[in-house]
Design an enzyme around this catalytic site. Structure first.
Site, short mmCIF file in Angstrom:
data_model
loop_
_atom_site.label_atom_id
_atom_site.label_comp_id
_atom_site.label_asym_id
_atom_site.label_seq_id
_atom_site.Cartn_x
_atom_site.Cartn_y
_atom_site.Cartn_z
N GLN A 1 -2.08 6.82 1.68
CA GLN A 1 -2.15 7.97 2.76
C GLN A 1 -1.02 7.45 3.69
O GLN A 1 -0.04 8.43 4.08
CB GLN A 1 -3.04 8.27 3.40
CG GLN A 1 -3.97 8.87 2.36
CD GLN A 1 -3.83 10.42 2.12
OE1 GLN A 1 -3.10 10.90 2.99
NE2 GLN A 1 -4.19 10.72 1.14
N ARG B 1 -13.33 -0.58 4.64
CA ARG B 1 -14.69 -0.74 4.50
C ARG B 1 -15.63 0.22 3.63
O ARG B 1 -15.38 1.32 3.98
CB ARG B 1 -15.28 -0.97 5.98
CG ARG B 1 -16.42 -1.45 5.80
CD ARG B 1 -16.99 -1.84 7.46
NE ARG B 1 -18.14 -2.33 7.72
CZ ARG B 1 -18.57 -3.04 8.87
NH1 ARG B 1 -17.69 -3.11 9.88
NH2 ARG B 1 -19.85 -3.61 9.07
N HIS C 1 -6.99 -4.31 17.84
CA HIS C 1 -6.84 -2.96 17.61
C HIS C 1 -8.40 -2.41 17.00
O HIS C 1 -8.48 -2.65 15.77
CB HIS C 1 -6.07 -2.81 16.25
CG HIS C 1 -5.79 -1.48 16.10
ND1 HIS C 1 -5.82 -0.24 16.70
CD2 HIS C 1 -6.28 -0.79 14.59
CE1 HIS C 1 -5.77 0.75 15.83
NE2 HIS C 1 -6.11 0.44 14.65
N GLY D 1 0.72 -1.02 0.04
CA GLY D 1 -0.01 0.08 -0.03
C GLY D 1 1.00 1.20 0.01
O GLY D 1 0.59 2.19 0.63
N GLY E 1 1.34 4.99 3.64
CA GLY E 1 2.80 4.80 2.89
C GLY E 1 3.29 6.13 2.80
O GLY E 1 4.65 6.14 3.22
N ALA F 1 1.59 3.56 -1.98
CA ALA F 1 1.38 4.77 -2.56
C ALA F 1 0.13 5.51 -1.66
O ALA F 1 -0.30 6.51 -2.11
CB ALA F 1 1.02 4.88 -4.18
#
Length: 328
Positions: free
Chosen positions: A16, A95, A190, A12, A18, A14
């Site tokens: 946010q 989701r 979490h 992932g 990352g 690219a």
């Protein structure tokens, strides 16, 4: 003598989180200012995502980080995870509107089964895996179960964001610096059911529980604030917490790799039955880290309220596990 570069895979890449993560890894914040890194970046095989990844790589190049020994772009986990020493699994299926939880679990089971199998096939045998993408505990469990040739202890889930959120709330309540808080624990999943526990916490040797001395605040303010902080950030910003999640991932990996000097931190790790949690459950525990290994803090007394909170978060995790077992 200068160290050889280590390989760090980020999925992932690219996205946010990352984007908030990669520059800090490349600058040495995660593994130390003397440790060169090769970044192996994975994005989905969709043109838009791969183009975005190219842009991120251009920016990484333009920072001219002395520790950045190489950058690779990948669309296949089998190449992205080749010989990787550290894997941060950030990418997950979010989701969507009207999406049932079962659909979310199934979509992520597909992603993390494939990634677990790829790690099993090509990663370093000592790879340290951190799952950030939600539902993090269950995604980490799926990856672990899909990698039978790697030690289960190599797979972890991120609860450090909950831990840091809890520390920040305690600092605000007591008026003390956040760095002075010791022996804080977060148990479980979490998710909003996690149990942030300051019964053992101290500030300058003084008990935090005695300083605050307010069970109503703990139950009605502190726990809901920490548990629902992610939702509060989405409501305020319109997007989910990215910089704070990236920061927690850096903290988690740095402590695991470089040690905590006896300090407690929280990690989601596979249970071996500690505190009555069924074996293999990916569960948040207080841990200490030394020599690249984590160790669960054992022998802590669990009072009735804490047991109730632990049972609740465990029930949620067991439900998630049941929801994916037919997919494994």
């Amino acid at each position: 003598m200068s160290k050889s570069p280590v390989r760090v895979a980020v999925t992932g890449a690219a996205g946010q989180i990352g984007y908030a993560l990669l520059f800090r890894i490349a600058s040495g914040e995660m593994l130390g200012k003397d440790q060169p890194v090769i970044l192996q970046l994975l994005e989905v095989p969709v043109e838009k995502a791969q183009e975005a990844l190219k842009g991120v790589i251009m920016e990484l190049e333009d920072c001219a980080f002395p520790l950045l020994a190489g950058i690779e772009a990948h669309s296949d986990p089998m190449t992205a995870f080749k010989d990787t020493d550290y894997a941060l699994l950030v990418g997950a299926r979010p989701r969507g509107p009207g999406m049932e939880r079962a659909d979310l679990l199934a979509a992520n089971a597909q992603i993390f089964t494939a990634q677990g199998k790829a790690l099993n096939a090509v990663a370093s045998r000592n790879v340290k895996v951190l799952v950030v993408g939600n539902p993090a505990n269950t995604n980490a469990y799926i990856a672990m179960k899909s990698a039978p040739d790697l030690p289960a202890k190599n797979f972890t889930a991120m609860l450090r964001l909950d831990h840091n959120r809890a520390a920040s709330q305690i600092a605000a309540k007591t008026g003390k610096p956040v760095a002075s808080i010791e022996k804080l624990a977060v148990w479980g999943n979490h998710s909003p059911t996690m149990y942030a526990d300051y019964r053992f916490a101290t500030i300058g040797g003084e008990s935090v529980k005695d300083m605050i001395n307010d069970d109503v605040w703990n139950r009605d303010v502190f726990l809901p604030t920490v548990g629902k902080r992610g939702a509060a950030i989405i409501a305020a910003r319109g997007v989910s917490s990215a910089a704070s999640a990236a920061n927690a991932a850096i903290d988690h990996m740095r402590d695991w790799a470089l040690g905590t000097n006896g300090a407690w931190v929280t990690m989601g790790v596979p249970s071996k039955g500690e505190y009555g949690i069924p074996a293999e459950t990916m569960f948040g525990y207080p841990v200490t880290c030394e020599g690249g290994e984590y160790k669960i803090v054992e022998g802590l007394p669990i009072d009735a309220f804490s047991q109730e909170c632990i049972n609740k978060t465990l029930a949620e995790l067991e439900g998630e596990k049941d929801g994916v077992k037919h997919l494994l």
